[in-house]
Design a protein around this motif. Structure first.
Motif: not given
Length: 534
Positions: A469-482
């Motif tokens: 994300x632009x604020x520098x987080x790495x979010x698991x793909x399935x969490x990001x979408x769900x």
């Protein structure tokens, strides 16, 4: 006076449930996204996730179409690797603290940067809900730099970054973004695209080809490719794109680009086309891999039945049924770096001409199971071969990258040395195939991403595909979408409030033919009931 025994009513008898309780976990309500308790159950050799929200009732979804394989896959659960940096703290627990938080069990094999939300298509299905909405955004040069730096800070030397969207090729700075990635310790760039610009702009394809020849770096194309029937294109993408796809592939071949065909697979729509997609990919000079993705019911989609969806073992079965002369069930193995039920892979050595192909799956040459078994107590096989197979059976593996080619050469070379295979015994000249891997090797990936109906925190905690994300987080793909992270990021960047997309599935209570969990008659799927990938 006592009544005779014959007059007494029969004592009530206990009955067994029609399912096996496999595990307790956590998930989310697909309506309000609130974390809820969930359970995984097995019945009729299939695996189901069931959960209940206090406000919205019960939900159940099919998560794996082969219970025996689900249980068997536990042996391939590789210990995770700790990233060099975490971006968030543990406060409310998974999936509310992404990411990555210190409780996450795996580093990022693949980082995804979505450069925009705009798109030159408005697909009926799109997990990113991309298109011509008023709440869109496009990242800046500075934001891209920060996102890439966050990835490198977490990974050190990263394997692969994928530029996605929306449609990333319509971003005016996409080539500059690729340059930014190649200036950093990131070995490979993958461009996720629908192919429209590649079909229309040969100069753009040539520019990508030049960057693909950069020393120690590569650029590969991840091309949306759902099948050959006009109906497939209209129902998944809203347009007949068959001619454009062919032109895009030909331009990629001319530019020297390596392509992975990416098919969103929907039950009752394009599941009959899987074997043809593989054969077409093998025959086209630009294509070195095919990725099949059972539909993901996140973002924009049409009505569907969560109890009647395609899963990874269903896709593998369809491939083997449609090309039985090439494949059998044991040719595909789970990927150990993520949770092993999420992704399966096989590699092929291919010889001959179109119409007269010899296809030899690499797992028939090496005992992949022994090398990638992390649970059963066995003597460790050849460490070099095991390390090569770990890289090949990984979310960071893409054909066209130096790492994948090197490890495939190691694995196939070990097989050639051990077997001494001659053409008449293997069906292929194995030593020659090892020497000519650029032309002879092919990869097939089957990936089932989780959505709000199938989300299992146990799997999510081992996810190795991360949205940056632009604020520098790495979010698991399935969490990001769900879970709601996509809507949060979109609201922040666009300045327009974004409400979570309403679900388009019936709750469990409406799907059951009786109140107890014992009697179920899933609704039949129709061709128009489904979803796919953006």
């Amino acid at each position: 006076m006592n009544e005779p025994d014959t007059m007494r009513p029969p004592a009530p008898r206990k009955t067994d449930r029609d399912e096996v309780f496999a595990e307790f976990t956590r998930s989310i309500c697909p309506v309000c996204k609130t974390p809820v308790d969930a359970q995984v159950n097995i019945r009729d050799n299939k695996v189901y996730l069931r959960k209940r929200c206090r406000e919205h009732g019960g939900f159940e979804a099919l998560v794996y179409g082969d219970a025996e394989e689900y249980v068997h896959s536990a042996r391939f659960n590789k210990p995770g690797t700790i990233p060099l940096a975490f971006q968030t703290e543990v406060k409310d627990g998974c999936p509310s603290d992404c990411g990555l938080c210190p409780e996450h069990k795996q580093h990022a094999c693949l980082g995804i940067i979505e450069v925009n939300t705009g798109c030159n298509l408005d697909c009926p299905i799109c997990f990113a809900d991309s298109g011509h909405q008023q709440d869109g955004y496009a990242i800046t040069h500075e934001q891209c730099e920060r996102m890439l730096d966050a990835f490198v800070e977490s990974e050190g030397e990263a394997e692969v970054v994928m530029f996605s969207g929306g449609e990333p090729t319509i971003h005016p700075n996409i080539l500059d973004f690729i340059d930014l990635a190649q200036a950093r310790p990131i070995r490979s760039v993958t461009l996720n695209t629908n192919g429209i610009r590649l079909a229309a702009d040969r100069r753009f394809a040539a520019e990508l080809g030049e960057r693909n020849r950069a020393p120690g770096r590569s650029v590969n194309v991840y091309l949306q490719f759902d099948g050959f029937d006009k109906r497939t294109h209209l129902e998944i993408r809203g347009r007949d794109l068959r001619t454009l796809k062919q032109r895009a592939l030909d331009n990629c071949a001319e530019a020297g680009l390596t392509v992975t065909l990416v098919a969103a697979v929907e039950r009752g729509l394009n599941e009959h086309e899987l074997g043809a997609i593989v054969e077409y990919g093998i025959d086209h000079p630009a294509v070195r891999a095919v990725a099949f993705q059972p539909v993901t019911h996140s973002g924009r989609h049409v009505p569907f039945d969560p109890l009647n969806r395609l899963t990874n073992p269903d896709v593998i079965r369809l491939i083997t049924e449609q090309r039985p002369e090439w494949f059998r069930k044991g040719d595909f193995f789970p990927v150990p770096c993520c949770f092993p039920t999420c992704r399966s892979i096989t590699y092929l050595l291919v010889d001959g001409e179109p119409g007269d192909r010899t296809v030899l799956p690499v797992p028939r040459l090496l005992n992949v199971e022994d090398h990638l078994d992390y649970v059963t107590n066995r003597v460790l096989p050849d460490p070099a071969v095991r390390e090569a197979l770990e890289k090949l059976w990984s979310a960071s593996a893409f054909m066209g990258t130096a790492t994948t080619e090197e490890k495939l050469r190691t694995a196939a070379g070990a097989a050639a040395e051990a077997l001494g295979c001659a053409p008449d015994s293997c069906g292929i000249d194995l030593p020659q195939a090892v020497r000519e891997l650029d032309d002879k090797a092919f990869m097939i990936v089957v990936q089932d991403f989780q959505d709000p109906y199938t989300l299992n925190v146990k799997q999510l905690m081992k996810c190795c595909v991360e949205e940056i994300t632009p604020d520098g987080r790495l979010i698991p793909f399935c969490a990001y979408n769900s879970v709601g992270y996509r809507e949060q990021v979109r609201s922040r960047l666009s300045g327009v409030p974004v409400a979570p997309v309403a679900p388009n599935a019936l709750p469990l209570t409406d799907l059951l033919t009786s109140t107890p969990y014992g009697s179920r008659t899933p609704k039949p799927s129709t061709a128009s009931e489904g979803d796919g990938s953006a």
